[in-house]
Design a protein around this motif. Structure first.
Motif, PDB file in Angstrom:
ATOM      1  N   LEU A   1       2.557   1.845 -13.553  1.00  0.00           N
ATOM      2  CA  LEU A   1       1.845   0.647 -13.130  1.00  0.00           C
ATOM      3  C   LEU A   1       1.049   0.896 -11.850  1.00  0.00           C
ATOM      4  O   LEU A   1      -0.111   0.488 -11.727  1.00  0.00           O
ATOM      5  CB  LEU A   1       2.823  -0.509 -12.942  1.00  0.00           C
TER       6      LEU A   1
ATOM      7  N   ALA B   1      -1.899   3.125 -12.724  1.00  0.00           N
ATOM      8  CA  ALA B   1      -2.938   2.411 -13.458  1.00  0.00           C
ATOM      9  C   ALA B   1      -3.816   1.588 -12.521  1.00  0.00           C
ATOM     10  O   ALA B   1      -5.033   1.474 -12.733  1.00  0.00           O
ATOM     11  CB  ALA B   1      -2.309   1.519 -14.524  1.00  0.00           C
ATOM     12  N   LEU B   2      -3.231   1.016 -11.489  1.00  0.00           N
ATOM     13  CA  LEU B   2      -4.032   0.247 -10.540  1.00  0.00           C
ATOM     14  C   LEU B   2      -5.007   1.151  -9.791  1.00  0.00           C
ATOM     15  O   LEU B   2      -6.113   0.732  -9.435  1.00  0.00           O
ATOM     16  CB  LEU B   2      -3.127  -0.494  -9.558  1.00  0.00           C
TER      17      LEU B   2
ATOM     18  N   LEU C   1      -0.790   1.494 -21.860  1.00  0.00           N
ATOM     19  CA  LEU C   1       0.453   1.605 -21.099  1.00  0.00           C
ATOM     20  C   LEU C   1       1.647   1.391 -22.021  1.00  0.00           C
ATOM     21  O   LEU C   1       1.646   0.447 -22.824  1.00  0.00           O
ATOM     22  CB  LEU C   1       0.507   0.548 -19.993  1.00  0.00           C
TER      23      LEU C   1
ATOM     24  N   LEU D   1      -1.301  -7.375 -10.785  1.00  0.00           N
ATOM     25  CA  LEU D   1      -1.115  -6.872 -12.147  1.00  0.00           C
ATOM     26  C   LEU D   1      -2.074  -7.450 -13.188  1.00  0.00           C
ATOM     27  O   LEU D   1      -2.406  -6.748 -14.157  1.00  0.00           O
ATOM     28  CB  LEU D   1       0.336  -7.085 -12.578  1.00  0.00           C
TER      29      LEU D   1
ATOM     30  N   LEU E   1      -4.823  -5.267 -14.739  1.00  0.00           N
ATOM     31  CA  LEU E   1      -4.554  -4.231 -15.740  1.00  0.00           C
ATOM     32  C   LEU E   1      -4.745  -4.851 -17.122  1.00  0.00           C
ATOM     33  O   LEU E   1      -3.821  -5.403 -17.714  1.00  0.00           O
ATOM     34  CB  LEU E   1      -3.142  -3.679 -15.569  1.00  0.00           C
TER      35      LEU E   1
ATOM     36  N   LEU F   1       0.548  -9.208 -17.422  1.00  0.00           N
ATOM     37  CA  LEU F   1      -0.397  -8.260 -18.021  1.00  0.00           C
ATOM     38  C   LEU F   1      -1.093  -8.954 -19.181  1.00  0.00           C
ATOM     39  O   LEU F   1      -0.444  -9.334 -20.168  1.00  0.00           O
ATOM     40  CB  LEU F   1       0.341  -7.009 -18.501  1.00  0.00           C
TER      41      LEU F   1
END
Length: 265
Positions: A108, A111-112, A121, A208, A211, A238
């Protein structure tokens, strides 16, 4: 197994599979390693390596990789910087990310940072986070102190007496594998891992929703260290996610095929 030096640490990794599909990067959980996951896999990563490369590595302070020099290096945001350095050094552009527990948290954070370089993911057994994290951090410090003063005996006792996650209720080998792993552990490294986790949390909740890539969230019931509440909250935050819960072994055994279908879809 190959070694590479990144960010003042030696990392052990392996890259398997071939093919044109987007490479998949997997991170293991706290106190685990590639070797540990080989003995007790949640997802059969060899089946994900059909038509794509799969990158696995031992996180800093774990397995055959270098030590945590100070506890703050165990923060999941710091482990993500290690992961990004490895991805970049190996020349991987677009990637799919996944992991178990600590590996999920690392994915996570990564990914940011990487944004649209991350196509998908797979978030397996998300750990305690946000409001539920404080009590877990206190527990990690207690575990670190216990290991330093009494060795692994208290952890072995806990592994033998605490109920396992629901899918493993009738699996005696689960406890045996846990005990074997603890008894083989280096106590200094184990204490360092716990203290490192004391500095870790998932990204802030308000970060979040950025994403937007597809996310598959796999969680099990009956595990206070990996509560269903975290998985469900991730599913809310998400925007393109699905949550799948396993309460029985038969449900857990579907996870590998779910991951294959998700990555190939």
């Amino acid at each position: 197994m190959t070694m590479i030096r990144l960010r003042d640490c030696d990392f052990a990794y392996d890259l398997s599979g071939v093919g044109p599909a987007t490479p998949f990067v997997w991170g293991h959980g706290l106190t685990s390693s590639r070797a540990s996951e080989n003995r007790m896999p949640l997802v059969d990563l060899s089946l994900l390596a059909t038509g794509r490369q799969v990158l696995r590595y031992d996180a800093r302070g774990h397995g055959e990789s270098g030590d945590l020099i100070w506890p703050e290096q165990g923060a999941w945001s710091e482990l993500a910087l290690d992961q990004i350095a490895l991805i970049n050094e190996l020349g991987l552009d677009k990637v799919a990310l996944g992991g178990a527990s600590m590996g999920t948290a690392t994915a996570l954070h990564t990914a940011l940072h990487l944004g649209d370089r991350v196509e998908k993911l797979i978030l397996t057994i998300p750990p305690t986070a946000w409001a539920s994290r404080a009590d877990q951090i206190g527990l990690y410090e207690q575990m670190a102190q216990a290991v330093e003063t009494q060795g692994v005996a208290p952890l072995v006792y806990g592994a033998k007496t605490m109920p396992p996650p629901d899918p493993f209720i009738d699996d005696a080998e689960y406890v045996e594998r846990r005990v074997e792993g603890l008894e083989a552990a280096d106590t200094a490294r184990l204490a360092s891992m716990f203290r490192g986790a004391g500095h870790a949390d998932l990204p802030a909740e308000d970060a979040l929703p950025a994403l937007t890539m597809p996310a598959l969230i796999l969680a099990w019931t009956g595990d206070t260290g990996h509560p269903v509440s975290t998985a469900e909250r991730l599913g809310e935050l998400l925007p393109n996610s699905a949550v799948v819960l396993a309460s029985a072994r038969a449900e857990l055994d579907t996870w590998t095929q779910r991951c294959v279908d998700f990555l190939n879809g």
